[in-house]
Motif scaffolding. Structure first.
Motif, PDB file in Angstrom:
ATOM      1  N   TRP A   3      -2.074  -5.855   5.281  1.00 57.99           N
ATOM      2  CA  TRP A   3      -1.125  -5.794   4.161  1.00 57.99           C
ATOM      3  C   TRP A   3      -0.253  -7.045   4.134  1.00 57.99           C
ATOM      4  CZ3 TRP A   3      -3.147  -1.796   1.877  1.00 57.99           C
ATOM      5  CH2 TRP A   3      -3.635  -0.721   2.633  1.00 57.99           C
TER       6      TRP A   3
ATOM      7  N   LEU B 142       7.244   0.170   2.216  1.00 57.78           N
ATOM      8  CA  LEU B 142       6.369   1.068   2.960  1.00 57.78           C
ATOM      9  C   LEU B 142       7.086   2.389   3.193  1.00 57.78           C
ATOM     10  CD1 LEU B 142       3.778   1.643   4.600  1.00 57.78           C
ATOM     11  CD2 LEU B 142       4.895   0.550   6.566  1.00 57.78           C
TER      12      LEU B 142
ATOM     13  N   LEU C 116       2.864  -6.773   1.573  1.00 56.32           N
ATOM     14  CA  LEU C 116       3.580  -5.499   1.480  1.00 56.32           C
ATOM     15  C   LEU C 116       5.093  -5.712   1.536  1.00 56.32           C
ATOM     16  CD1 LEU C 116       2.515  -2.583   1.200  1.00 56.32           C
ATOM     17  CD2 LEU C 116       3.041  -2.267   3.629  1.00 56.32           C
TER      18      LEU C 116
ATOM     19  N   GLN D 249       1.845  -4.306  -2.869  1.00 57.62           N
ATOM     20  CA  GLN D 249       3.253  -4.536  -2.536  1.00 57.62           C
ATOM     21  C   GLN D 249       3.958  -3.266  -2.090  1.00 57.62           C
ATOM     22  OE1 GLN D 249       5.080  -6.469  -5.906  1.00 57.62           O
ATOM     23  NE2 GLN D 249       3.617  -8.155  -5.902  1.00 57.62           N
ATOM     24  N   HIS D 250       3.482  -2.098  -2.546  1.00 62.55           N
ATOM     25  CA  HIS D 250       4.081  -0.832  -2.107  1.00 62.55           C
ATOM     26  C   HIS D 250       2.978   0.127  -1.684  1.00 62.55           C
ATOM     27  CE1 HIS D 250       6.433   2.849  -1.885  1.00 62.55           C
ATOM     28  NE2 HIS D 250       5.525   3.421  -2.653  1.00 62.55           N
ATOM     29  N   LEU D 251       3.152   0.726  -0.503  1.00 60.88           N
ATOM     30  CA  LEU D 251       2.242   1.744  -0.008  1.00 60.88           C
ATOM     31  C   LEU D 251       3.048   2.982   0.328  1.00 60.88           C
ATOM     32  CD1 LEU D 251      -0.549   2.670   0.947  1.00 60.88           C
ATOM     33  CD2 LEU D 251      -0.081   1.602   3.165  1.00 60.88           C
TER      34      LEU D 251
END
Length: 321
Positions: free
Chosen positions: A195, A201, A198, A172-174
Protein backbone atom coordinates in the motif's frame (compact mmCIF):
# COMPACT_ATOMS: atom_id res chain seq x y z
CA UNK A 1 -22.37 -17.30 -3.67
CA UNK A 2 -23.98 -13.92 -4.29
CA UNK A 3 -21.50 -11.96 -6.39
CA UNK A 4 -21.07 -8.19 -6.52
CA UNK A 5 -21.93 -8.16 -10.23
CA UNK A 6 -25.21 -10.01 -9.58
CA UNK A 7 -26.05 -7.63 -6.74
CA UNK A 8 -25.40 -4.63 -9.01
CA UNK A 9 -27.71 -5.97 -11.72
CA UNK A 10 -30.40 -6.59 -9.13
CA UNK A 11 -29.88 -3.07 -7.81
CA UNK A 12 -30.37 -1.61 -11.31
CA UNK A 13 -33.66 -3.50 -11.70
CA UNK A 14 -34.82 -2.21 -8.31
CA UNK A 15 -34.19 1.40 -9.41
CA UNK A 16 -36.79 1.02 -12.17
CA UNK A 17 -34.60 2.54 -14.87
CA UNK A 18 -36.85 1.19 -17.64
CA UNK A 19 -40.07 2.60 -16.19
CA UNK A 20 -41.64 6.05 -16.60
CA UNK A 21 -40.22 8.67 -16.39
CA UNK A 22 -36.90 6.90 -17.10
CA UNK A 23 -35.88 4.64 -19.94
CA UNK A 24 -36.86 4.27 -23.57
CA UNK A 25 -40.58 4.85 -23.98
CA UNK A 26 -43.26 6.82 -25.79
CA UNK A 27 -42.94 9.53 -23.12
CA UNK A 28 -39.35 10.38 -24.04
CA UNK A 29 -39.45 12.83 -26.98
CA UNK A 30 -35.77 12.71 -28.04
CA UNK A 31 -35.85 8.92 -27.97
CA UNK A 32 -38.95 8.88 -30.13
CA UNK A 33 -37.41 11.31 -32.60
CA UNK A 34 -34.35 9.14 -32.85
CA UNK A 35 -36.09 5.78 -33.22
CA UNK A 36 -39.53 6.20 -34.79
CA UNK A 37 -42.20 8.78 -35.61
CA UNK A 38 -44.40 9.96 -32.76
CA UNK A 39 -47.68 8.17 -32.35
CA UNK A 40 -50.52 10.00 -34.05
CA UNK A 41 -48.32 12.17 -36.25
CA UNK A 42 -48.70 11.90 -40.01
CA UNK A 43 -45.72 11.97 -42.36
CA UNK A 44 -44.57 15.53 -42.88
CA UNK A 45 -46.20 16.76 -39.68
CA UNK A 46 -43.98 18.03 -36.87
CA UNK A 47 -46.68 18.10 -34.22
CA UNK A 48 -45.87 16.51 -30.85
CA UNK A 49 -48.30 14.10 -29.26
CA UNK A 50 -49.72 14.57 -25.79
CA UNK A 51 -47.86 11.68 -24.16
CA UNK A 52 -44.42 12.99 -25.11
CA UNK A 53 -42.35 14.85 -22.54
CA UNK A 54 -39.17 16.85 -22.83
CA UNK A 55 -36.12 15.63 -20.88
CA UNK A 56 -36.42 18.69 -18.64
CA UNK A 57 -40.02 17.83 -17.74
CA UNK A 58 -39.09 14.21 -17.02
CA UNK A 59 -36.19 15.30 -14.80
CA UNK A 60 -38.55 17.56 -12.89
CA UNK A 61 -40.68 14.51 -12.08
CA UNK A 62 -37.61 12.88 -10.53
CA UNK A 63 -36.42 15.93 -8.62
CA UNK A 64 -39.66 17.41 -7.29
CA UNK A 65 -40.11 16.10 -3.75
CA UNK A 66 -43.90 16.11 -4.23
CA UNK A 67 -43.71 13.94 -7.34
CA UNK A 68 -44.81 10.29 -7.01
CA UNK A 69 -41.67 9.33 -8.97
CA UNK A 70 -39.26 11.24 -6.76
CA UNK A 71 -36.54 9.34 -4.95
CA UNK A 72 -36.61 9.44 -1.13
CA UNK A 73 -34.64 12.32 0.46
CA UNK A 74 -32.06 9.94 1.95
CA UNK A 75 -31.25 8.20 -1.33
CA UNK A 76 -27.63 8.12 -2.48
CA UNK A 77 -25.96 10.30 -5.10
CA UNK A 78 -25.49 7.10 -7.08
CA UNK A 79 -29.26 6.49 -7.21
CA UNK A 80 -29.92 10.02 -8.46
CA UNK A 81 -27.18 9.85 -11.08
CA UNK A 82 -28.42 6.61 -12.61
CA UNK A 83 -32.06 7.73 -12.63
CA UNK A 84 -31.19 10.99 -14.36
CA UNK A 85 -28.94 9.31 -16.90
CA UNK A 86 -31.83 6.93 -17.64
CA UNK A 87 -33.81 10.02 -18.70
CA UNK A 88 -31.14 11.95 -20.58
CA UNK A 89 -29.31 9.04 -22.21
CA UNK A 90 -31.30 5.84 -21.62
CA UNK A 91 -29.29 3.97 -24.24
CA UNK A 92 -26.32 4.05 -21.83
CA UNK A 93 -28.28 2.29 -19.10
CA UNK A 94 -29.34 -0.53 -21.40
CA UNK A 95 -25.82 -1.52 -22.42
CA UNK A 96 -22.44 -2.30 -20.93
CA UNK A 97 -21.73 1.44 -21.00
CA UNK A 98 -23.47 1.73 -17.63
CA UNK A 99 -20.27 0.40 -16.06
CA UNK A 100 -18.37 3.41 -17.42
CA UNK A 101 -20.70 5.90 -15.75
CA UNK A 102 -19.69 5.27 -12.17
CA UNK A 103 -16.56 6.45 -10.41
CA UNK A 104 -18.12 5.51 -7.08
CA UNK A 105 -20.09 2.32 -6.40
CA UNK A 106 -21.96 1.97 -3.12
CA UNK A 107 -23.47 -1.47 -2.37
CA UNK A 108 -24.37 -1.51 1.33
CA UNK A 109 -26.13 -4.49 2.93
CA UNK A 110 -26.86 -6.25 -0.38
CA UNK A 111 -25.85 -9.77 0.70
CA UNK A 112 -22.65 -9.70 -1.36
CA UNK A 113 -20.36 -12.65 -0.63
CA UNK A 114 -17.87 -12.41 -3.48
CA UNK A 115 -16.07 -9.71 -5.47
CA UNK A 116 -16.16 -11.45 -8.84
CA UNK A 117 -14.36 -10.88 -12.13
CA UNK A 118 -17.29 -8.89 -13.53
CA UNK A 119 -16.31 -5.96 -11.29
CA UNK A 120 -13.43 -5.27 -13.70
CA UNK A 121 -16.03 -3.81 -16.08
CA UNK A 122 -16.04 -0.70 -13.84
CA UNK A 123 -12.99 0.68 -15.59
CA UNK A 124 -13.32 4.19 -14.13
CA UNK A 125 -14.12 3.13 -10.57
CA UNK A 126 -12.27 5.04 -7.84
CA UNK A 127 -14.45 4.33 -4.80
CA UNK A 128 -15.98 0.96 -3.80
CA UNK A 129 -18.16 0.89 -0.67
CA UNK A 130 -19.19 -2.63 0.42
CA UNK A 131 -20.21 -2.08 4.04
CA UNK A 132 -22.36 -4.66 5.86
CA UNK A 133 -22.12 -7.59 3.46
CA UNK A 134 -20.84 -11.17 3.88
CA UNK A 135 -17.40 -10.96 2.29
CA UNK A 136 -14.71 -13.15 3.86
CA UNK A 137 -12.00 -13.04 1.19
CA UNK A 138 -11.15 -10.50 -1.50
CA UNK A 139 -9.36 -11.43 -4.69
CA UNK A 140 -7.39 -8.34 -5.66
CA UNK A 141 -7.23 -9.58 -9.26
CA UNK A 142 -10.94 -8.67 -9.51
CA UNK A 143 -10.51 -5.10 -8.25
CA UNK A 144 -10.21 -2.23 -10.77
CA UNK A 145 -6.69 -0.82 -10.76
CA UNK A 146 -8.16 2.70 -10.59
CA UNK A 147 -9.49 2.23 -7.03
CA UNK A 148 -8.56 4.88 -4.47
CA UNK A 149 -11.08 3.96 -1.75
CA UNK A 150 -12.03 0.43 -0.66
CA UNK A 151 -14.45 0.21 2.27
CA UNK A 152 -15.18 -3.27 3.68
CA UNK A 153 -16.50 -2.38 7.13
CA UNK A 154 -18.79 -4.94 8.82
CA UNK A 155 -17.94 -8.01 6.77
CA UNK A 156 -16.21 -11.28 7.67
CA UNK A 157 -12.70 -10.63 6.34
CA UNK A 158 -10.20 -12.77 8.24
CA UNK A 159 -7.31 -13.06 5.79
CA UNK A 160 -5.60 -10.37 3.71
CA UNK A 161 -3.37 -12.62 1.61
CA UNK A 162 -5.62 -12.67 -1.48
CA UNK A 163 -6.25 -8.93 -1.23
CA UNK A 164 -2.51 -8.27 -1.16
CA UNK A 165 -1.56 -10.47 -4.12
CA UNK A 166 -2.25 -7.66 -6.65
CA UNK A 167 -3.52 -4.70 -4.61
CA UNK A 168 -4.74 -1.54 -6.41
CA UNK A 169 -1.58 0.59 -6.56
CA UNK A 170 -3.31 3.97 -6.05
CA UNK A 171 -5.43 3.00 -3.03
CA UNK A 172 -5.60 5.83 -0.46
CA UNK A 173 -8.18 4.48 2.02
CA UNK A 174 -8.63 0.90 3.19
CA UNK A 175 -11.54 0.24 5.56
CA UNK A 176 -11.45 -3.08 7.41
CA UNK A 177 -13.26 -2.15 10.61
CA UNK A 178 -15.58 -4.67 12.28
CA UNK A 179 -14.12 -7.75 10.60
CA UNK A 180 -12.32 -10.91 11.81
CA UNK A 181 -8.65 -10.03 11.44
CA UNK A 182 -6.40 -11.71 13.99
CA UNK A 183 -2.87 -10.66 14.87
CA UNK A 184 -0.06 -11.11 14.41
CA UNK A 185 -0.56 -13.25 11.28
CA UNK A 186 -2.12 -10.39 9.31
CA UNK A 187 0.29 -7.63 10.34
CA UNK A 188 2.75 -8.47 7.55
CA UNK A 189 0.21 -7.39 4.92
CA UNK A 190 -0.01 -3.83 6.27
CA UNK A 191 3.20 -2.42 4.81
CA UNK A 192 4.28 -0.01 2.11
CA UNK A 193 5.17 -2.94 -0.16
CA UNK A 194 1.43 -3.49 -0.66
CA UNK A 195 0.00 0.00 0.00
CA UNK A 196 2.51 2.67 -1.11
CA UNK A 197 -0.13 5.44 -1.35
CA UNK A 198 -2.28 4.62 1.69
CA UNK A 199 -3.35 7.73 3.62
CA UNK A 200 -6.19 6.31 5.75
CA UNK A 201 -6.46 2.87 7.40
CA UNK A 202 -9.35 1.59 9.52
CA UNK A 203 -8.65 -1.63 11.46
CA UNK A 204 -11.07 -0.99 14.32
CA UNK A 205 -12.97 -3.74 16.13
CA UNK A 206 -10.96 -6.74 14.95
CA UNK A 207 -8.88 -9.12 17.07
CA UNK A 208 -5.43 -7.56 16.70
CA UNK A 209 -3.30 -8.24 19.77
CA UNK A 210 0.38 -7.50 18.99
CA UNK A 211 0.89 -3.75 19.29
CA UNK A 212 4.67 -3.82 18.85
CA UNK A 213 4.49 -6.12 15.82
CA UNK A 214 1.73 -4.10 14.17
CA UNK A 215 3.54 -0.80 14.66
CA UNK A 216 6.73 -2.23 13.15
CA UNK A 217 4.75 -2.81 9.94
CA UNK A 218 2.67 0.38 9.97
CA UNK A 219 5.73 2.58 10.31
CA UNK A 220 6.66 1.65 6.72
CA UNK A 221 3.51 3.42 5.43
CA UNK A 222 5.10 6.79 4.71
CA UNK A 223 1.87 8.49 3.57
CA UNK A 224 -0.35 7.22 6.42
CA UNK A 225 -2.09 10.11 8.20
CA UNK A 226 -5.30 8.57 9.60
CA UNK A 227 -5.37 5.35 11.66
CA UNK A 228 -8.25 3.73 13.55
CA UNK A 229 -7.42 0.83 15.91
CA UNK A 230 -9.98 1.21 18.68
CA UNK A 231 -11.94 -1.91 19.60
CA UNK A 232 -8.96 -4.27 19.30
CA UNK A 233 -7.49 -6.06 22.35
CA UNK A 234 -4.20 -4.19 21.87
CA UNK A 235 -6.04 -0.93 22.63
CA UNK A 236 -6.33 -2.08 26.28
CA UNK A 237 -2.59 -1.59 26.81
CA UNK A 238 -2.11 1.46 29.07
CA UNK A 239 0.57 3.02 26.82
CA UNK A 240 -1.36 2.24 23.62
CA UNK A 241 -2.05 5.77 22.39
CA UNK A 242 1.24 7.28 23.51
CA UNK A 243 3.29 4.50 21.94
CA UNK A 244 1.48 4.90 18.60
CA UNK A 245 1.72 8.69 18.62
CA UNK A 246 5.48 8.57 19.20
CA UNK A 247 6.09 5.64 16.85
CA UNK A 248 4.21 7.16 13.88
CA UNK A 249 5.37 10.82 13.78
CA UNK A 250 3.53 11.59 10.51
CA UNK A 251 0.14 10.47 11.85
CA UNK A 252 -2.47 13.27 12.11
CA UNK A 253 -5.48 11.38 13.54
CA UNK A 254 -5.59 8.31 15.78
CA UNK A 255 -9.01 6.81 16.54
CA UNK A 256 -10.69 9.93 15.11
CA UNK A 257 -8.82 12.20 17.56
CA UNK A 258 -6.41 14.84 16.27
CA UNK A 259 -2.80 14.52 17.36
CA UNK A 260 -1.54 17.97 18.30
CA UNK A 261 2.00 19.19 19.03
CA UNK A 262 1.39 19.13 22.79
CA UNK A 263 0.41 15.47 22.72
CA UNK A 264 3.47 14.59 20.64
CA UNK A 265 5.67 16.39 23.15
CA UNK A 266 3.97 14.61 26.04
CA UNK A 267 4.68 11.13 24.63
CA UNK A 268 8.11 11.85 23.19
CA UNK A 269 10.52 8.96 23.76
CA UNK A 270 7.85 6.36 24.51
CA UNK A 271 8.56 4.52 21.24
CA UNK A 272 12.06 3.76 22.57
CA UNK A 273 10.60 1.97 25.61
CA UNK A 274 8.76 -1.04 24.13
CA UNK A 275 8.87 -2.84 27.46
CA UNK A 276 6.13 -0.45 28.63
CA UNK A 277 3.83 -1.70 25.86
CA UNK A 278 3.87 -5.42 26.54
CA UNK A 279 0.64 -6.89 25.21
CA UNK A 280 -0.12 -8.99 28.28
CA UNK A 281 -2.87 -8.70 30.84
CA UNK A 282 -3.82 -10.66 33.95
CA UNK A 283 -7.50 -11.41 34.46
CA UNK A 284 -8.83 -12.78 37.76
CA UNK A 285 -12.33 -14.28 37.71
CA UNK A 286 -14.15 -15.33 40.88
CA UNK A 287 -17.21 -17.57 40.63
CA UNK A 288 -19.48 -17.04 43.60
CA UNK A 289 -22.20 -19.58 42.84
CA UNK A 290 -23.30 -21.89 40.05
CA UNK A 291 -26.76 -23.39 39.69
CA UNK A 292 -28.06 -26.24 37.57
CA UNK A 293 -25.09 -28.62 37.96
CA UNK A 294 -26.24 -32.22 38.79
CA UNK A 295 -25.15 -33.35 42.26
CA UNK A 296 -22.72 -36.31 42.20
CA UNK A 297 -24.19 -37.96 45.34
CA UNK A 298 -26.46 -40.25 43.29
CA UNK A 299 -23.43 -41.87 41.66
CA UNK A 300 -21.64 -42.49 44.99
CA UNK A 301 -24.39 -44.76 46.34
CA UNK A 302 -23.28 -47.74 44.21
CA UNK A 303 -22.01 -50.78 46.18
CA UNK A 304 -18.32 -51.47 46.04
CA UNK A 305 -18.83 -54.77 44.22
CA UNK A 306 -21.48 -53.50 41.85
CA UNK A 307 -20.96 -54.12 38.15
CA UNK A 308 -23.00 -51.08 37.20
CA UNK A 309 -21.20 -48.79 34.74
CA UNK A 310 -19.23 -45.93 36.21
CA UNK A 311 -20.48 -42.56 34.98
CA UNK A 312 -18.04 -39.69 34.93
CA UNK A 313 -19.25 -36.12 34.52
CA UNK A 314 -16.99 -33.17 33.77
CA UNK A 315 -17.87 -29.48 33.54
CA UNK A 316 -16.21 -26.38 32.17
CA UNK A 317 -16.92 -22.69 32.09
CA UNK A 318 -16.12 -20.45 29.10
CA UNK A 319 -15.55 -16.71 29.39
CA UNK A 320 -15.74 -14.47 26.36
CA UNK A 321 -14.09 -11.05 26.56
Amino acid sequence: SHSLSAAFREYLRHLGLQDFPCGLGSWNKPCLDGHRSPRGAQPGQGEAVLDEETPEALLELLRDQHSPWALPPDCSTQDRLLREVAVLAPELIHSSKVYQLLKSLRMVDKGVEEIDEGVLQFQQLEELILTANHISRISSANLPRTLKVLELCCNAVGDLQDLCSQPPPELQHLGLGHNSLCGPSQDKFLTEDFWPNLISLDLSFNNLTDLLGLVSQLCTLQKLRILVLQGNPLALIPTYRGFLVDSLPKLSFLDDIYIGPDERQQFQGLARQPELSRSEVRVVVSVGEMKGVPAPSAFLQLDAGSEAPVITCSYFVTYEF
